[in-house]
Write a protein that holds these residues in place. Structure first.
Motif, mmCIF file in Angstrom:
data_model
loop_
_atom_site.group_PDB
_atom_site.id
_atom_site.type_symbol
_atom_site.label_atom_id
_atom_site.label_comp_id
_atom_site.label_asym_id
_atom_site.label_seq_id
_atom_site.Cartn_x
_atom_site.Cartn_y
_atom_site.Cartn_z
ATOM 1 N N VAL A 64 5.710 24.541 -6.215
ATOM 2 C CA VAL A 64 5.124 23.213 -5.993
ATOM 3 C C VAL A 64 6.230 22.186 -5.760
ATOM 4 O O VAL A 64 6.143 21.345 -4.849
ATOM 5 C CB VAL A 64 4.221 22.797 -7.178
ATOM 6 C CG1 VAL A 64 3.799 21.339 -7.081
ATOM 7 C CG2 VAL A 64 3.016 23.710 -7.277
ATOM 8 N N THR B 14 2.041 17.600 -15.634
ATOM 9 C CA THR B 14 1.478 18.938 -15.453
ATOM 10 C C THR B 14 0.015 18.852 -15.038
ATOM 11 O O THR B 14 -0.422 19.578 -14.137
ATOM 12 C CB THR B 14 1.616 19.753 -16.755
ATOM 13 O OG1 THR B 14 3.002 19.867 -17.077
ATOM 14 C CG2 THR B 14 1.017 21.137 -16.614
ATOM 15 N N SER C 264 -1.359 16.459 -13.421
ATOM 16 C CA SER C 264 -1.441 15.952 -12.048
ATOM 17 C C SER C 264 -0.829 16.907 -11.029
ATOM 18 O O SER C 264 -0.878 16.643 -9.831
ATOM 19 C CB SER C 264 -0.775 14.576 -11.953
ATOM 20 O OG SER C 264 0.620 14.689 -12.165
ATOM 21 N N GLY C 265 -0.212 18.015 -11.488
ATOM 22 C CA GLY C 265 0.331 19.005 -10.566
ATOM 23 C C GLY C 265 1.745 18.732 -10.116
ATOM 24 O O GLY C 265 2.171 19.254 -9.081
ATOM 25 N N ASP C 266 2.498 17.944 -10.863
ATOM 26 C CA ASP C 266 3.894 17.664 -10.520
ATOM 27 C C ASP C 266 4.740 18.920 -10.750
ATOM 28 O O ASP C 266 4.701 19.520 -11.823
ATOM 29 C CB ASP C 266 4.422 16.505 -11.379
ATOM 30 C CG ASP C 266 5.878 16.214 -11.134
ATOM 31 O OD1 ASP C 266 6.254 16.041 -9.958
ATOM 32 O OD2 ASP C 266 6.636 16.157 -12.122
ATOM 33 N N LEU D 268 5.681 21.035 -14.220
ATOM 34 C CA LEU D 268 5.262 22.421 -14.399
ATOM 35 C C LEU D 268 6.443 23.303 -14.796
ATOM 36 O O LEU D 268 6.315 24.179 -15.661
ATOM 37 C CB LEU D 268 4.614 22.953 -13.125
ATOM 38 C CG LEU D 268 3.192 22.481 -12.854
ATOM 39 C CD1 LEU D 268 2.783 22.795 -11.422
ATOM 40 C CD2 LEU D 268 2.235 23.114 -13.841
#
Length: 135
Positions: free
Chosen positions: A42, A75, A77-79, A83
């Motif tokens: 990511v 985490t 929010s998908g950063d 992660l």
């Protein structure tokens, strides 16, 4: 005959507890590596073309609770960086949880020498974490 069954049950419980500890270590490492790997993918997808400037270092003055809150929110929010850090936290917590499970195992076995040694290890871990995040 009754005492024989009790000894077999106790040994089965002891062996079962060791299996739980072994699985904790095995799956804890795999989960932490998977989370960190996904975070790396990511992160590279979002920041792979950026050039990092390593000439300037800024120290983080936040306390441990602010860092954990920031990592948690990142985490969720998908950063990618959050992660990766979550994977590192899982990797750190795996042996710590093993020590805690060992404490319960020694308490169940009534092996008080090892209960004391394990408590000393837990205290050392707590002190190390406390001093590691304080200024």
């Amino acid at each position: 005959m009754e005492k024989s069954n009790m000894v077999q049950e106790e040994k089965f419980g002891e062996k079962d507890f060791q299996t739980i500890i072994g699985n904790l270590l095995r799956y804890g490492v795999w989960i932490s590596l998977s989370v960190a790997f996904i975070g790396g993918i990511v992160y590279l997808m979002n920041h792979g073309s950026q050039i990092e400037d390593y000439s300037v270092f800024t120290e983080n003055d936040r306390n441990i609770f602010e860092v954990i809150a920031a990592v948690y929110n990142g985490t969720i929010s998908g950063d990618g960086a959050s992660l990766i850090f979550t994977g590192i936290i899982f990797l750190f917590l795996t042996p710590v949880l093993r020590v805690l499970l060992s404490l319960f195992s020694f308490l169940l076995e009534k092996d008080y020498l090892y209960v004391g040694i394990t408590l000393i290890v837990i205290i050392i871990i707590i002190i190390s974490i406390s001093f590691g995040f304080s200024h």
